[in-house]
Structures are given as C-alpha cells and as structure tokens.
Design a protein around this motif. Sequence first.
Motif, short mmCIF file in Angstrom:
data_model
loop_
_atom_site.label_atom_id
_atom_site.label_comp_id
_atom_site.label_asym_id
_atom_site.label_seq_id
_atom_site.Cartn_x
_atom_site.Cartn_y
_atom_site.Cartn_z
N SER A 119 0.85 -1.18 0.00
CA SER A 119 0.00 0.00 0.00
C SER A 119 0.89 1.23 0.00
O SER A 119 1.95 1.26 0.61
CB SER A 119 -0.90 0.02 1.24
OG SER A 119 -1.74 -1.09 1.25
N ARG B 71 -9.91 0.29 8.79
CA ARG B 71 -10.05 0.50 7.35
C ARG B 71 -8.77 0.12 6.62
O ARG B 71 -8.81 -0.52 5.55
CB ARG B 71 -10.40 1.96 7.07
CG ARG B 71 -10.60 2.27 5.59
CD ARG B 71 -11.26 3.60 5.35
NE ARG B 71 -11.67 3.73 3.97
CZ ARG B 71 -12.64 4.51 3.56
NH1 ARG B 71 -13.34 5.21 4.43
NH2 ARG B 71 -12.95 4.58 2.28
N THR C 33 -8.64 -3.01 4.05
CA THR C 33 -8.29 -2.69 2.66
C THR C 33 -7.13 -3.56 2.19
O THR C 33 -7.14 -4.09 1.07
CB THR C 33 -7.92 -1.20 2.54
OG1 THR C 33 -9.06 -0.41 2.86
CG2 THR C 33 -7.46 -0.87 1.13
N THR D 251 -7.02 -6.63 -0.81
CA THR D 251 -6.16 -6.44 -1.98
C THR D 251 -5.58 -7.77 -2.45
O THR D 251 -4.96 -8.50 -1.67
CB THR D 251 -5.02 -5.46 -1.64
OG1 THR D 251 -5.58 -4.22 -1.20
CG2 THR D 251 -4.13 -5.22 -2.85
N GLY E 86 -11.71 -6.57 -6.46
CA GLY E 86 -12.59 -5.43 -6.70
C GLY E 86 -13.47 -5.02 -5.54
O GLY E 86 -14.14 -3.97 -5.61
N ARG F 5 -14.35 -3.21 -2.19
CA ARG F 5 -13.78 -2.01 -1.59
C ARG F 5 -14.37 -1.75 -0.20
O ARG F 5 -15.52 -2.09 0.07
CB ARG F 5 -14.05 -0.78 -2.46
CG ARG F 5 -13.56 -0.87 -3.89
CD ARG F 5 -13.89 0.41 -4.65
NE ARG F 5 -15.28 0.83 -4.48
CZ ARG F 5 -16.31 0.32 -5.15
NH1 ARG F 5 -16.12 -0.65 -6.03
NH2 ARG F 5 -17.54 0.78 -4.93
N VAL F 6 -13.55 -1.09 0.65
CA VAL F 6 -14.05 -0.58 1.92
C VAL F 6 -14.58 0.83 1.67
O VAL F 6 -13.83 1.71 1.22
CB VAL F 6 -12.94 -0.53 2.98
CG1 VAL F 6 -13.49 -0.02 4.30
CG2 VAL F 6 -12.30 -1.90 3.17
N GLU F 7 -15.84 1.06 1.98
CA GLU F 7 -16.44 2.37 1.73
C GLU F 7 -16.51 3.23 2.98
O GLU F 7 -16.47 4.46 2.90
CB GLU F 7 -17.83 2.18 1.12
CG GLU F 7 -17.75 1.48 -0.25
CD GLU F 7 -19.09 1.28 -0.90
OE1 GLU F 7 -20.12 1.28 -0.18
OE2 GLU F 7 -19.14 1.11 -2.14
N LEU G 76 -18.96 -2.21 2.98
CA LEU G 76 -18.22 -2.79 1.86
C LEU G 76 -19.03 -2.66 0.58
O LEU G 76 -20.26 -2.51 0.61
CB LEU G 76 -17.92 -4.27 2.12
CG LEU G 76 -17.07 -4.61 3.35
CD1 LEU G 76 -16.95 -6.11 3.51
CD2 LEU G 76 -15.69 -3.97 3.25
N SER G 77 -18.33 -2.78 -0.54
CA SER G 77 -19.02 -2.72 -1.82
C SER G 77 -19.67 -4.05 -2.19
O SER G 77 -20.47 -4.11 -3.12
CB SER G 77 -18.05 -2.30 -2.93
OG SER G 77 -16.99 -3.24 -3.06
#
Length: 334
Positions: free
Chosen positions: A106, A150, A154, A158, A174, A176-178, A191-192
Amino acid sequence: MSDGREDVLRRVLEAEAAKVEVRPDALAVIRARTARRGRWLPFGAIALTAATATAATLVVVALGGSPAPDRTAPDPGAVTAPATTPAPATSAPETSAPAVPPPSRSSASSGTSTASLAVYYVGDDGGKPRLYREFHRLPAGDGSPAAKVRAAVTEMLTQESADDPDYASAWPAGVRVEDVSIAGSAATVHLSAAPPDDLAGQQLVWTVAAVLGGDPRVRLVVGDRPAGTLRKAPALDTLASLWLIGPGHGATVARTFEVHAAGAVFEATARLTVRAGRTVVTEKTITLSAGAPARGEARITLTLAPGTYVLELYALSAADGSVQHLDDHTVTVR
C-alpha cells in the motif's frame, strides 16, 4: 503415549468435527487460489479422506449468527506488532537486530500516520483451509481505531497483498471498503460487496478483531443495506495450527535474530528446520507455552552465516512421524 492423552484428545476433537457440515469444495477453492501463485507446500498435497474432510471444515458463522467466542485459548488478536527482544551477545562482529519487514504494497499518503497492523489471510494447513496472520506496516490515516480497521481490511481485500505466496485472500478482486465506524465494542464496516462465503467472513472479523481486541461485533453494510453481524469462530477451528510469526517471509535479518512461533499442537511441541537450498543447516525442538487446544507461543534465538534460508515450522505426527501443519518463510541473513 502410554497415558492415553493423545487418544483422548483425538476422540474429543473428532467428536466435535463430526457435528460440522462439510463444505465439499473448501479444499478445491483454497488450492485453486494458492496454486495460481506458483507455489505449494514442499511436502506435496495431502489427500483428504472423508473423515479428514469432516475434521478439516471450518466452523463458520452465518451472517446473522453469533456463536460464543472461544474461551479456551488466549486471544491471538489485539496484537499490534510482533515483539522484538534483544538477542544475547555473540562473538559475531554484527550485533543483533530485529527483522526488517518487507515494504508494504500500500502507498502511504502525505501527512498520514503509519501502523504495524495484523492482516489475516487464508492458507492450506495440511489440506484444511485456515487463517494465517501477517503484520504489515500501513498508512493509518489519523491513527484512530476506525482508520486502522479501514487500513487493515483494505490490505486484506487487496489481491496478492500477502507477503507469503502460500497465503491468499478469500475475497474476490474489486471489493472495496467504503466506510468504517466504531461504537464501543462494535465495528460497522461498509463494503461494496458481501463476503462470498463464511471463510471470507471469518477473515474479515479476525482482521477487525486484531485492531480492536477481544471479540467485537462486526456489523456489515453492503451498499446502503445492513448485511448481518459477524463474530469470531473458535480459534481451534479457524486458525492454522502453527504460525511462524517472525521473521516474516521475505524479511532481512542480522546474523543473530529471534524466531517467534505460535500455535496449538499436541503437547505444545513443534519443530524448526532451517535449510539453505536442500541442505539442512539446523533442526530444533520448540516447546510452546501451552498445548492444544490452547494456543501457545515460543521464541528462540538463531545465529546464521550470511545467506538465504528457509525456516520451516511444523509438528510431527505421534502416529507415524509425518510432517504436519507446515508454515515456512524465506529470509535473508546479512
């Protein structure tokens, strides 16, 4: 053993495993995820019998369920970084130094803090999909618990973020953490997408718990809709039997360094083999601080000549002496 303790323990564990519904594709899924990384256990794949598959299945939590947390083992979460202990002085010209962690995948933003955070991944434990833990130094925003959760989640989502190529994420690419919010002992994670299976849910909740400690409730929100609450499943059924906590895979260490091991194995006995290529450099017996079903830890100091080595942590079967629960890391000694 003559006192029959191994037989008693085996019968208790088999009785518990018999209650679990087997997910028939569990091994195939984890094998497919790790096989594409180009590396598998050096001792080869282990065939599963029907009884072994039953015992191997993770005890997992449905999104709406809340099983009681494991109270027989110390909490492997709530640890921010592997501890380092100065090694005893030797005649070697170079002094001891802690392992140097490999760079995080990251990228840190300017003005943000960083933290060493535990991230859980899925690996193969003798044919069983189990959770393994790594520590990654990550950008952590303002350093608050929500920001750390977060960052850790994340990283967990990944693809190919694990340092050890034997580990992978149970989540598809794909996701994601929103958003993340913390209220008392509960975390709400937006999450997405929802976890694809129970194993992915456990990977999430153990990663969150490593930041917050204990057994927090993890409330999931997907899009703008609640998606249930997760709790940690028992460590004995979820975590790998042995972890090589440090040095991490890919680390560079001084000639004298500390090996940190943890796990839940029979009579608290594990083995450590150090190899340089095909040559065995040293072998040691390690006694953990507790035996199965509790999780114990141990630290030993090694001194090696400069070079590249593979550290193999494992247990030996009392029945036939075969290698079990192998976790191996490649390190460079400078």
